[in-house]
Scaffold this motif. Sequence first.
Motif, PDB file in Angstrom:
ATOM      1  N   GLY A 127       0.821  -1.212   0.000  1.00  0.00           N
ATOM      2  CA  GLY A 127       0.000   0.000   0.000  1.00  0.00           C
ATOM      3  C   GLY A 127       0.853   1.259   0.000  1.00  0.00           C
ATOM      4  N   LEU A 128       1.959   1.237   0.749  1.00  0.00           N
ATOM      5  CA  LEU A 128       2.853   2.401   0.791  1.00  0.00           C
ATOM      6  C   LEU A 128       3.515   2.671  -0.561  1.00  0.00           C
ATOM      7  CD1 LEU A 128       4.795   2.040   4.170  1.00  0.00           C
ATOM      8  CD2 LEU A 128       3.154   3.810   3.544  1.00  0.00           C
ATOM      9  N   LEU A 129       3.618   1.634  -1.369  1.00  0.00           N
ATOM     10  CA  LEU A 129       4.303   1.778  -2.649  1.00  0.00           C
ATOM     11  C   LEU A 129       3.376   2.201  -3.787  1.00  0.00           C
ATOM     12  CD1 LEU A 129       6.759  -1.242  -2.398  1.00  0.00           C
ATOM     13  CD2 LEU A 129       7.182   1.173  -1.913  1.00  0.00           C
ATOM     14  N   ALA A 130       2.143   2.554  -3.453  1.00  0.00           N
ATOM     15  CA  ALA A 130       1.233   3.073  -4.480  1.00  0.00           C
ATOM     16  C   ALA A 130       1.867   4.328  -5.091  1.00  0.00           C
ATOM     17  CB  ALA A 130      -0.120   3.407  -3.854  1.00  0.00           C
ATOM     18  N   PRO A 131       1.829   4.436  -6.414  1.00  0.00           N
ATOM     19  CA  PRO A 131       2.512   5.552  -7.087  1.00  0.00           C
ATOM     20  C   PRO A 131       2.142   6.939  -6.565  1.00  0.00           C
ATOM     21  CG  PRO A 131       1.662   3.971  -8.688  1.00  0.00           C
ATOM     22  CD  PRO A 131       1.154   3.548  -7.342  1.00  0.00           C
ATOM     23  N   GLU A 132       0.886   7.140  -6.195  1.00  0.00           N
ATOM     24  CA  GLU A 132       0.466   8.477  -5.758  1.00  0.00           C
ATOM     25  C   GLU A 132       1.085   8.898  -4.425  1.00  0.00           C
ATOM     26  OE1 GLU A 132      -2.795   5.568  -4.537  1.00  0.00           O
ATOM     27  OE2 GLU A 132      -1.620   5.916  -6.337  1.00  0.00           O
ATOM     28  N   LEU A 133       1.644   7.938  -3.648  1.00  0.00           N
ATOM     29  CA  LEU A 133       2.277   8.296  -2.375  1.00  0.00           C
ATOM     30  C   LEU A 133       3.708   8.778  -2.561  1.00  0.00           C
ATOM     31  CD1 LEU A 133       0.841   5.559  -0.007  1.00  0.00           C
ATOM     32  CD2 LEU A 133       0.141   7.947  -0.266  1.00  0.00           C
ATOM     33  N   GLY A 134       4.313   8.435  -3.688  1.00  0.00           N
ATOM     34  CA  GLY A 134       5.622   8.984  -4.011  1.00  0.00           C
ATOM     35  C   GLY A 134       6.780   8.517  -3.149  1.00  0.00           C
ATOM     36  N   VAL A 135       6.747   7.262  -2.694  1.00  0.00           N
ATOM     37  CA  VAL A 135       7.869   6.739  -1.907  1.00  0.00           C
ATOM     38  C   VAL A 135       9.042   6.469  -2.839  1.00  0.00           C
ATOM     39  CG1 VAL A 135       8.669   4.802  -0.474  1.00  0.00           C
ATOM     40  CG2 VAL A 135       6.393   5.785  -0.101  1.00  0.00           C
ATOM     41  N   GLU A 136      10.170   7.068  -2.518  1.00  0.00           N
ATOM     42  CA  GLU A 136      11.378   6.847  -3.317  1.00  0.00           C
ATOM     43  C   GLU A 136      12.102   5.591  -2.863  1.00  0.00           C
ATOM     44  OE1 GLU A 136      14.866   9.547  -5.084  1.00  0.00           O
ATOM     45  OE2 GLU A 136      14.708   9.633  -2.894  1.00  0.00           O
ATOM     46  N   ARG A 137      12.267   5.475  -1.546  1.00  0.00           N
ATOM     47  CA  ARG A 137      12.924   4.269  -1.012  1.00  0.00           C
ATOM     48  C   ARG A 137      12.445   4.061   0.425  1.00  0.00           C
ATOM     49  NH1 ARG A 137      16.877   8.167  -0.837  1.00  0.00           N
ATOM     50  NH2 ARG A 137      17.861   8.457   1.180  1.00  0.00           N
ATOM     51  N   TYR A 138      12.583   2.802   0.855  1.00  0.00           N
ATOM     52  CA  TYR A 138      12.243   2.471   2.234  1.00  0.00           C
ATOM     53  C   TYR A 138      13.172   1.374   2.710  1.00  0.00           C
ATOM     54  CZ  TYR A 138       9.919  -1.776   0.621  1.00  0.00           C
ATOM     55  OH  TYR A 138       9.663  -2.990   0.065  1.00  0.00           O
ATOM     56  N   MET A 139      13.347   1.299   3.999  1.00  0.00           N
ATOM     57  CA  MET A 139      14.149   0.241   4.616  1.00  0.00           C
ATOM     58  C   MET A 139      13.312  -0.333   5.756  1.00  0.00           C
ATOM     59  SD  MET A 139      17.592   0.438   3.419  1.00  0.00           S
ATOM     60  CE  MET A 139      18.436  -0.309   4.750  1.00  0.00           C
TER      61      MET A 139
END
Length: 163
Positions: A127-139
């Motif tokens: 869910g966090l990786l939905a394009p509209e949320l704009g996550v560049e990277r996560y760890m």
Amino acid sequence: MKKTVIDAADIRILCALQQHGPLSKMKLSELVNLSPTPCWVRFNRLRQAGLIRGYHADIALDHIANASKVVVTVSLKAHQKAAFERFERYINQVDEIIECIATGGGMDYVLKVVAPSLDAFQQVIDGLLAPELGVERYMTYITTREVKSTQLNLACLMTDKSR
């Protein structure tokens, strides 16, 4: 944000409420060593000032269910106000994300996620990786054991240790 001026008696009241939850007028006054009426006046002033946001039980989750606890750091692609607001609106709708802090430095957010399984956690990440949320990277950092989890000792914040 304007800070509320409090004194040592107010700190004692807040600490007692933090440790014991809701208390009767008499019990609170006993714990903080003030007579009941002035104690209750102070309590009401602190509550009306928004310093007491609620009462919560400290649930021993590990006694009821197995759960995956994961810390997630997130960096967004865009750093405009609208991007942060959109991300934060989404975060506030996800029950499994129990804590989210905005940070300065290398990452934009640190999240604490509790899910019933790693599969359920992965659904949160999807869910966090939905394009509209704009996550560049996560760890992600899977919690192996909880070393310390406590309430802040308010008195520590109220003393000037530089003197």
